[in-house]
Design a protein around this motif. Sequence first.
Motif, PDB file in Angstrom:
ATOM      1  N   GLU A 151       0.568  -1.269   0.278  1.00  0.00           N
ATOM      2  CA  GLU A 151       0.133   0.289   0.285  1.00  0.00           C
ATOM      3  C   GLU A 151       1.012   1.046  -0.264  1.00  0.00           C
ATOM      4  O   GLU A 151       0.500   2.093  -0.723  1.00  0.00           O
ATOM      5  CB  GLU A 151      -0.903   0.036   1.080  1.00  0.00           C
ATOM      6  CG  GLU A 151      -1.981  -0.853   1.078  1.00  0.00           C
ATOM      7  CD  GLU A 151      -3.122  -1.102   2.212  1.00  0.00           C
ATOM      8  OE1 GLU A 151      -4.309  -1.481   1.993  1.00  0.00           O
ATOM      9  OE2 GLU A 151      -3.049   0.009   2.984  1.00  0.00           O
ATOM     10  N   GLU A 152       2.444   0.986   1.370  1.00  0.00           N
ATOM     11  CA  GLU A 152       2.910   2.175   0.811  1.00  0.00           C
ATOM     12  C   GLU A 152       3.523   2.397  -0.712  1.00  0.00           C
ATOM     13  O   GLU A 152       3.751   3.685  -0.801  1.00  0.00           O
ATOM     14  CB  GLU A 152       3.434   2.027   1.517  1.00  0.00           C
ATOM     15  CG  GLU A 152       3.845   2.218   2.825  1.00  0.00           C
ATOM     16  CD  GLU A 152       5.038   2.000   3.867  1.00  0.00           C
ATOM     17  OE1 GLU A 152       6.138   1.555   3.192  1.00  0.00           O
ATOM     18  OE2 GLU A 152       4.569   1.862   5.251  1.00  0.00           O
ATOM     19  N   LEU A 153       3.831   1.605  -1.144  1.00  0.00           N
ATOM     20  CA  LEU A 153       4.362   1.846  -2.607  1.00  0.00           C
ATOM     21  C   LEU A 153       3.358   2.226  -4.057  1.00  0.00           C
ATOM     22  O   LEU A 153       3.466   2.998  -4.512  1.00  0.00           O
ATOM     23  CB  LEU A 153       4.795   0.155  -3.336  1.00  0.00           C
ATOM     24  CG  LEU A 153       5.738   0.784  -4.416  1.00  0.00           C
ATOM     25  CD1 LEU A 153       6.844   1.236  -4.872  1.00  0.00           C
ATOM     26  CD2 LEU A 153       5.837  -1.574  -4.845  1.00  0.00           C
ATOM     27  N   ILE A 154       1.852   1.864  -3.871  1.00  0.00           N
ATOM     28  CA  ILE A 154       0.577   2.175  -4.573  1.00  0.00           C
ATOM     29  C   ILE A 154       0.844   3.596  -4.187  1.00  0.00           C
ATOM     30  O   ILE A 154       0.737   4.306  -5.537  1.00  0.00           O
ATOM     31  CB  ILE A 154      -0.556   1.652  -4.300  1.00  0.00           C
ATOM     32  CG1 ILE A 154      -0.328   0.132  -3.931  1.00  0.00           C
ATOM     33  CG2 ILE A 154      -1.721   2.229  -4.763  1.00  0.00           C
ATOM     34  CD1 ILE A 154      -2.175  -0.810  -4.008  1.00  0.00           C
ATOM     35  N   ILE A 155       0.393   3.933  -2.869  1.00  0.00           N
ATOM     36  CA  ILE A 155       0.760   5.641  -2.869  1.00  0.00           C
ATOM     37  C   ILE A 155       1.809   6.526  -3.382  1.00  0.00           C
ATOM     38  O   ILE A 155       1.682   7.710  -3.776  1.00  0.00           O
ATOM     39  CB  ILE A 155       0.555   6.072  -1.379  1.00  0.00           C
ATOM     40  CG1 ILE A 155      -0.859   5.367  -1.085  1.00  0.00           C
ATOM     41  CG2 ILE A 155       0.554   7.395  -0.594  1.00  0.00           C
ATOM     42  CD1 ILE A 155      -0.975   5.249   1.075  1.00  0.00           C
ATOM     43  N   SER A 156       2.650   5.622  -3.686  1.00  0.00           N
ATOM     44  CA  SER A 156       4.136   6.717  -3.957  1.00  0.00           C
ATOM     45  C   SER A 156       3.600   6.970  -5.391  1.00  0.00           C
ATOM     46  O   SER A 156       4.230   7.714  -6.022  1.00  0.00           O
ATOM     47  CB  SER A 156       5.551   5.901  -3.147  1.00  0.00           C
ATOM     48  OG  SER A 156       5.302   4.556  -4.369  1.00  0.00           O
ATOM     49  N   PHE A 157       3.027   5.710  -5.508  1.00  0.00           N
ATOM     50  CA  PHE A 157       2.358   6.338  -7.629  1.00  0.00           C
ATOM     51  C   PHE A 157       2.177   6.814  -7.664  1.00  0.00           C
ATOM     52  O   PHE A 157       0.906   7.540  -8.496  1.00  0.00           O
ATOM     53  CB  PHE A 157       2.527   4.787  -7.706  1.00  0.00           C
ATOM     54  CG  PHE A 157       3.897   4.229  -8.493  1.00  0.00           C
ATOM     55  CD1 PHE A 157       4.138   3.917  -9.495  1.00  0.00           C
ATOM     56  CD2 PHE A 157       4.671   3.809  -7.660  1.00  0.00           C
ATOM     57  CE1 PHE A 157       5.297   3.279 -10.760  1.00  0.00           C
ATOM     58  CE2 PHE A 157       5.947   3.046  -7.855  1.00  0.00           C
ATOM     59  CZ  PHE A 157       6.493   3.542  -9.775  1.00  0.00           C
TER      60      PHE A 157
END
Length: 255
Positions: A151-157
Amino acid sequence: MGIDFGLTAEDYNKYRVQYPDELLDRLEVYGVVEKGQSLLDIGTGTGFLAQKFSERELQVTGVDISKELIIEAKKIAEEKGLNIKYVNSTAESLPFKENQFDTVTAAQCWHWFDKEKVLQEINRVLKIDGKLVIIHLDWLPLKENVVAKTEELIISFNPSWSGGGGNGMYPAWLTQVSEAGYREIETFTFDLNVNFSHQAWRGRIRASAGVGASLSDKDVKIFDEKLKSLLEKDFSETLIIPHRVFCLVCSRPYT
């Protein structure tokens, strides 16, 4: 954030988590899994839930706004020999006559609807003693687990993505259906673990609203490579992903 699950149709069908048999077993108590009953599955996607009910010999119709997902759903039903009618339609304007269905189900889609309009339409197409069943099956982001890191990675994109950080519980649904006049409102919930390979988890995430359904093809590829690297660096090949099923069952309003 523009969402088009048609962009993810292949990954959506291949990697999304199937609803467990336990869900339908529990729904039997409410009289909504009876052979021969008519059931309408709104927001059906590629027909995961519709297939489950058809296998138990209900007369199933599925609707979805995405033409691509309906095409995929029809293909799957034909391959499995299931007699399911699929229709391309919004849930807020259903192309069916009044008092037609014993049950309406909405799985993994309730948050996309105009609640007031869709509840009116469900009321219209349900039989007098018909039932509405709303279901969600969510991954659970626990501290430092693969879900939280993903989820952290998704939000970064995709900073506008609002689908993270959930606990799989939806008390607001009770208020929505109650204010619309629905009655005999009950809920149940249960947890389960689902095993994913790295490849399957990447596919599941590509099929999510925050990635494949909203990012450009270029960004999806870059995201997928970063997720691949994250998984290889920090997690074993077999991922155990905690999930929670939340289900609301209620009866059609008297009027």
